[in-house]
Structures are given as C-alpha cells and as structure tokens.
Motif scaffolding. Sequence first.
Motif: not given
Lengths: 117, 419
Positions: A53-55, A66, A87-90, A93-94, A111, B169, B174
């Motif tokens: 689940t990593a980014t 990304t 609130k979310d991944l975006d 990332i920001q 996460p 994922k 999320n």
Amino acid sequence: MQYLLMIYAAESAGPKAGTAEHDKMMQRYTELGQELDAKGLMKGGNALDSVATATTVRVRNGKAQTLDGPFAETKEQLGGFFLLDCKDLDEAIQYAGKIPSAQFGSIEIRPVVSCAS
Amino acid sequence: MASLEQTRAAVEHIVREEWGQVLAALMGYVRDFDLAEDMLQDACVAALHHWPLDGTPLKPGAWLLQTARRKAIDRFRRAANFESKRAEFEMMIELEQQVQQEEEDTMDESIPDERLRLIFTCCHPALEEHARVALTLRTLGGLTTPEIARAFLVSETTLAQRLVRAKRKIKAANIPYVVPAPHLWPERLDSVFSVIYLIFNEGYAVTSGQKLSRADLCHEAIRLGQILCRLAPQESEAAGLLALMLLHNSRQESRIDNAGNLVTLECQNRHLWNREQIDAGVRLLRGALALGRLGPFQIQAAISAVHANAKRYDATDWNEITLLYGKLYELQPTPVIQLNQVVALSFAQGADVGLVALAELDEQGTLAQYQPYHAARADLFRRAGRMKDSAAAYQRALELTDNKAEQCFLEQRLLEVSK
C-alpha cells in the motif's frame, strides 16, 4: 529526549494473523504499550499497512513525482518522520512534496492501520 | 426475428458501451470497485434476461444504474447478520433513499457523466503502471479480465492479481474518488495520457499472430481518448493525443503486409490510408493548436499530419518535419527525438548532411547500444552509396533487436546492400 523506534521485519516472518501465537504476540504488544504509558514514555505508535500500500514521493527540479511502491534505495537512510491525519492519499502526497528533503531524498507514505474499536 | 445469439451480442454491445459511465456513477455511491462491479454485473445479467423480452430501454445506462442499485439493496437485505455488516447496511439505507428520490425522473434522463473521476482514480500515479492500464480497461472500457490478459500477453492469473492489488491499494491507502484540484492536473493528466497512449502502442506494436486482438487495443485507446476529450475539452494535449492516435491508426491497413512484415512509410500504399481518421485527426489538431498551449502530443500529431497530407512519399515536406522535431526536442530532450530530426534533415538536405549531423549526435558514443541509431545510420550510408558501411551498420542493428518484424525488415535491407 524523544526517540523513534522503527520496527523492521519481513512481512512473511512472525506468527500469522488468526493463530494463537499471533494473539499472544499482540497481547505482548498491548502489555508493552501499557507499561510505556504507565511510565509516561509513550508518545505514539501504531502498526503500518503492508508495503503493497506504499507510495513514494520525490521532488526533482521543482516537479513532484508520485510512484507506486515502497522506498527502495539503500544509499539513503531514514532521517525523520511526520505522522499526519489527512483526508486522503492526495492530501498526504501534497504535504510529502512540501517536505524540504523531498528535493533530494524520497518520502515514503504508508497508511497507518486504523484500529477498528 | 433475430436469433438468440444475435440478441445476446446486441445486449452485450450496449452493456459494454454503457459500462464505464454506469460504473463511474455506481462508484460515486459505494466507493468500492469490487462492490460496484458486482452490482453492475448483476444488472447486466438482468439486462440479458429482460431486454430481449421487453425491448431495449430508451436509456440503457439509466436502466442499468437503477437495476444495479436495486440489486445491491436486495443483496444487502439478504445478508443475514446486519451487525457484522454494518457498513453494508448503512450503504443500503443510503442507496434506498437515493433510489426513492430519483425513481421518478432518472429513468428518462441521462445519468451524469462521472467518468472523469474514474479515469483519474484508475490512472493515479500511486498505482503501478501495468495496474493503471488494466484497471482503466476493466472499469472504463468494460473489457473482461481474460480479454485484457490476452491483449497484453500475460496470464489471467497475473492480470487478476494486478487488479486485486490495485483495488486493495486504492482502498487501504485511501486514494480518493475525485477529480483532482486544478493545480494537480498537470501531473495527474500526464499519467492519464501515458496510460491511454500505452494501451494504443501496445495495440500498434507489431507482434506476429497477435494482429487482431491487438488492433482492438488501438480502438479501445481511441475510445478512451474520445471520452477524455469530451470530459476535458479545454485540455489541448488531450486533443493532441487523440489526434495522434487517429493519424497513426489511419495507416493500420498499409503498415503490415500479408506476410506480417512491417512496411515502411515510403513503401506504404497511401490509398489504403483511412481518410476519415486522417480528417478527424487533423480537425482535432487544429482545434488543439488554437487553444495556444503547445505540447508533445500536438507536435507529434502535427508530424504525423504532414505525412498524412503528402500525396506521395517524395512529396513529403521534410523541412517542416525537421522544424517540428526541433520544437519537440525543446520539450522532450531525448536521443530518439534528435535521431528522428537528423533523419528528417537528411531527407530535406541529403544523406551526407544527415551523416554529418548523426556523427555530431553521437560524439559521446551514448547511442552505441541504441538499435534505431544503427538502423538510421545504415540507411543513411545506403542512400549515400556507401554499401559496405551500410551493411556493417545493419548487422549491428540486427544484433540489438528481438522483435521478429523488425528483424525481418533489417535482414531484408542487409541483403539488398550486400548485393
């Protein structure tokens, strides 16, 4: 003085979830947490979701990149961390892109496992 | 009266056309790919049963959406233990409210197009590239897992795993189901473009024996490009990408001969080029250029359009193409583009001029392992009448490729210069 203790282990290692051994291990984690709480040492901590689940976020020449997957470069070492409630991944990332070290290093986003009560 | 198979095929065709839009709307309600897909699948089964008897509804998309939601409610209701399925139960109540609210009007109206959210989510850069491609084809294109696996020459198991991992994922990390904020568009659109272009190129690449299933990928990529253009009409590069794909695809009939060999632009029968696609591509490109934001896809489409507009190969405006490659190199400074510019220059000003420019290009020797460099060099030597040098360069190019069609072509050329 604050210290970050990082838990490294192969995902396949250790007792499997659902087994009695796993329950025992989780019990020991709970006891350790309680002990650290009681002594006033515990500042925070949690399990992370799997590396799948990593980014990873990098900024090169002012441009954010990304990427899927965990950070895998062995030349660079973990130098710090932020624990954010986004609130979310975006959103994560920001802010990862705003970390100054992202200009030359990499920021791995994982996460935190939400503990269903 | 139509046979059962014909009816079935007709229903399946409609379902596939509506798939992306209905799935995008369902995702708006349930935020879960697996659940949304299951719901839509249920509705499709119902469509196969009802449509042949009652006739195809006026708005098949709205029918599928409505049915999918009802089926989901039934499904949740049947779930024995509500306590352990609290999330589903809550979803059910919400769905029921929506269905009641919209029951009257939705059936006659078009469903809102939420595919832009779906495209951005499927092409999120935090997903692995292959997974982005598979997810986009599955959810937006409505292709089945076996169809995608066949087209990409991977096993169904591998492909299914890719999809499972990507969906997991999206859920665990999320990844939001939203159209990103404007300041994020450049990076996020790049990812969408590259997914669509990858699908196109996968279909366009010559692999013997795979011709048919692969051409479908070109068609699918063009369809996705059209959807994107409709949803983001102000994005000049979206139009540029679609124009480029149409212009390339217009040569589909002429670029592979009956034996499955690659036919060069020079030798292609230009009467086989698809004029309709060329005109559509050129029209799109004009519109894109008028927006005043030049990008790599628009320039590549412009190059393709110069070729498309030349009645014969020797009527090609090579000066214009050389100029366009120069512009492209400003945006994407890569050796491939420089190489193409040199080749264009050689056609405009002669093989000797080309050889000089090529020598300058490889001053550092960085292109030694680059197959197209040797192929281009071999051709320049051939045109300059230096057959020995040409043969050596073709030999080197041959050593650097595994592609069957390319090997065939290079061997043919080597034979010609060795005479």
